[in-house]
Scaffold this motif. Structure first.
Motif, mmCIF file in Angstrom:
data_model
loop_
_atom_site.group_PDB
_atom_site.id
_atom_site.type_symbol
_atom_site.label_atom_id
_atom_site.label_comp_id
_atom_site.label_asym_id
_atom_site.label_seq_id
_atom_site.Cartn_x
_atom_site.Cartn_y
_atom_site.Cartn_z
ATOM 1 N N LEU A 24 1.099 -1.094 0.038
ATOM 2 C CA LEU A 24 -0.018 -0.259 -0.105
ATOM 3 C C LEU A 24 0.710 1.324 -0.007
ATOM 4 O O LEU A 24 1.923 1.192 1.194
ATOM 5 C CB LEU A 24 -0.895 -0.251 1.083
ATOM 6 N N VAL A 25 0.498 2.310 -0.998
ATOM 7 C CA VAL A 25 1.602 3.225 -1.073
ATOM 8 C C VAL A 25 0.680 4.573 -1.209
ATOM 9 O O VAL A 25 -0.492 5.011 -2.056
ATOM 10 C CB VAL A 25 2.233 3.031 -2.913
ATOM 11 N N ARG A 87 5.548 -4.350 -6.541
ATOM 12 C CA ARG A 87 4.243 -5.462 -7.533
ATOM 13 C C ARG A 87 3.091 -4.916 -6.887
ATOM 14 O O ARG A 87 2.737 -5.059 -6.103
ATOM 15 C CB ARG A 87 4.957 -6.139 -7.855
ATOM 16 N N ASP A 88 2.175 -4.593 -8.063
ATOM 17 C CA ASP A 88 0.605 -4.634 -8.052
ATOM 18 C C ASP A 88 0.178 -3.983 -6.325
ATOM 19 O O ASP A 88 -0.381 -4.884 -5.816
ATOM 20 C CB ASP A 88 0.737 -6.181 -7.268
ATOM 21 N N CYS A 89 0.826 -2.473 -6.152
ATOM 22 C CA CYS A 89 0.533 -2.267 -5.384
ATOM 23 C C CYS A 89 -0.872 -1.520 -5.386
ATOM 24 O O CYS A 89 -1.570 -1.424 -6.769
ATOM 25 C CB CYS A 89 1.728 -1.211 -4.877
ATOM 26 N N LEU A 90 -1.569 -1.648 -4.161
ATOM 27 C CA LEU A 90 -2.645 -0.173 -4.380
ATOM 28 C C LEU A 90 -2.168 1.074 -3.951
ATOM 29 O O LEU A 90 -1.386 1.117 -2.569
ATOM 30 C CB LEU A 90 -3.449 -0.717 -2.990
ATOM 31 N N PHE A 91 -1.961 2.045 -4.428
ATOM 32 C CA PHE A 91 -1.856 3.816 -4.718
ATOM 33 C C PHE A 91 -2.413 4.919 -4.765
ATOM 34 O O PHE A 91 -3.168 4.559 -5.134
ATOM 35 C CB PHE A 91 -0.569 3.755 -5.567
ATOM 36 N N ARG A 257 -10.115 -4.169 1.301
ATOM 37 C CA ARG A 257 -11.055 -5.268 1.717
ATOM 38 C C ARG A 257 -11.327 -5.962 -1.029
ATOM 39 O O ARG A 257 -11.429 -7.185 -0.795
ATOM 40 C CB ARG A 257 -12.197 -5.736 1.940
ATOM 41 N N GLU A 258 -11.969 -4.648 -1.078
ATOM 42 C CA GLU A 258 -12.605 -5.408 -2.366
ATOM 43 C C GLU A 258 -11.654 -5.969 -3.236
ATOM 44 O O GLU A 258 -11.986 -6.542 -4.473
ATOM 45 C CB GLU A 258 -13.585 -4.078 -3.243
ATOM 46 N N THR A 259 -10.970 -4.898 -2.977
ATOM 47 C CA THR A 259 -9.482 -5.255 -3.920
ATOM 48 C C THR A 259 -8.596 -6.851 -3.498
ATOM 49 O O THR A 259 -7.513 -7.103 -4.414
ATOM 50 C CB THR A 259 -8.653 -3.749 -4.382
ATOM 51 N N GLY A 260 -8.913 -7.800 -2.877
ATOM 52 C CA GLY A 260 -7.938 -8.463 -2.384
ATOM 53 C C GLY A 260 -6.606 -7.681 -1.954
ATOM 54 O O GLY A 260 -6.370 -9.158 -2.005
ATOM 55 N N HIS A 261 -6.730 -6.474 -1.176
ATOM 56 C CA HIS A 261 -5.489 -6.429 -0.225
ATOM 57 C C HIS A 261 -5.214 -7.150 0.774
ATOM 58 O O HIS A 261 -3.803 -7.050 1.217
ATOM 59 C CB HIS A 261 -5.266 -4.931 -0.523
ATOM 60 N N VAL A 262 -6.118 -7.500 1.202
ATOM 61 C CA VAL A 262 -6.320 -8.043 3.083
ATOM 62 C C VAL A 262 -7.996 -8.764 2.839
ATOM 63 O O VAL A 262 -8.368 -9.103 2.028
ATOM 64 C CB VAL A 262 -6.320 -6.497 4.062
#
Ligand SMILES: O=C(O)CC1=CCC(=O)O1
Length: 262
Positions: A24-25, A87-91, A257-262
């Motif tokens: 998470l950036v 890679r593949d961060c949530l920015f 949560r929606e984007t599957g990061h947690v």
């Protein structure tokens, strides 16, 4: 204290959370350093790899002489993430940070899996407006604009709290070259066309009391990206992660949560 030589400039960054977690950036706004996000970090789910950095001309990063270009600011973020093997961060980008988010998503889909564009737009202000600001700072330093900036950043009730002084100090301690350089970068940026081509999960956040990027402007940018979501923080200003941290963290957590990061 972590520094990296990025794109010809020493960039200060910070990592918190779990080094093996989903990245998470955060990218900050004009006149702010990475402390912008201090209040929401403890409210986010555990297990994330959280990366924050000071864009050039701000915080503890170097402040090369102006002018800066948006392309440089995007490349700074790109090279920092490559340096950190992200890679593949949530920015998450706020204001000029949201312009950096859009530019980076267009350039490097492998880096940005989803983005939050907060209190921002595909184009912020006009070249004339930014030129007037730059001239005022050249004449009187960042201090010359500080009171008017506080009025755009924060709702009235927040401006009456002692915390206002800390944010005003953060702003006025920004090197003039950093503020001017980033203002020039904003003045030269119109992402309407490239942002219209983006296809990635996107959440736009606006504050009803935002005097810089009002809700309609933020929504207009969100509408460029099919499927994007829009959240209005009622009573929030230009920096709702500061004046409304609980709601900001709740909305960001829902999107993680929606984007599957947690
Ligand atoms: O100073 C402002 O008006 C707020 C702002 C515009 C671009 C940015 O990053 O902050």
């Amino acid at each position: 204290m972590k520094m990296a030589a990025i794109n010809g400039t020493m960039i200060h960054y910070r990592e918190d959370g779990d080094p093996d977690g989903a990245p998470l950036v955060f990218a900050n706004s004009l006149g702010c350093d990475l402390r912008l996000w201090d209040q929401i970090l403890p409210l986010l789910p555990k297990g994330l790899r959280i990366i924050r950095y000071d864009k050039r001309g701000h915080g503890l990063s170097d402040a090369p002489p102006a002018p800066y270009k948006m392309g440089q600011l995007v490349t700074d973020a790109e090279q920092l993430l490559d340096h950190l093997e992200v890679r593949d961060c949530l920015f998450v980008g706020l204001s000029i940070g949201g312009l950096i988010a859009q530019g980076l998503a267009v350039k490097r889909m492998d880096l940005v899996r989803a983005m939050v564009i907060s209190n921002t737009a595909a184009k912020i202000g006009t070249a004339d407006l930014w030129q007037q600001r730059i001239q005022a700072i050249e004449a009187g330093g960042v201090e010359a604009l500080a009171d008017s900036i506080m009025e755009r950043w924060f709702p009235k009730a927040f401006r009456e709290t002692p915390a206002l002084h800390a944010w005003r100090n953060m702003l006025t301690r920004t090197p003039a070259q950093g503020y001017i350089g980033c203002s020039q970068a904003i003045a030269g940026t119109d992402f309407m066309t490239p942002t219209s081509g983006l296809r990635l999960p996107t959440l736009a956040i606006a504050g009803s009391e935002d005097g810089s990027t009002p809700p309609d402007l933020v929504r207009e940018t969100a509408d460029l990206i099919p499927g994007s979501k829009f959240h209005l923080i009622r009573g929030g200003g230009h920096l709702p992660c500061v004046d409304s941290p609980e709601e900001y963290a709740r909305v960001l957590t829902g999107f993680l949560r929606e984007t599957g990061h947690v």
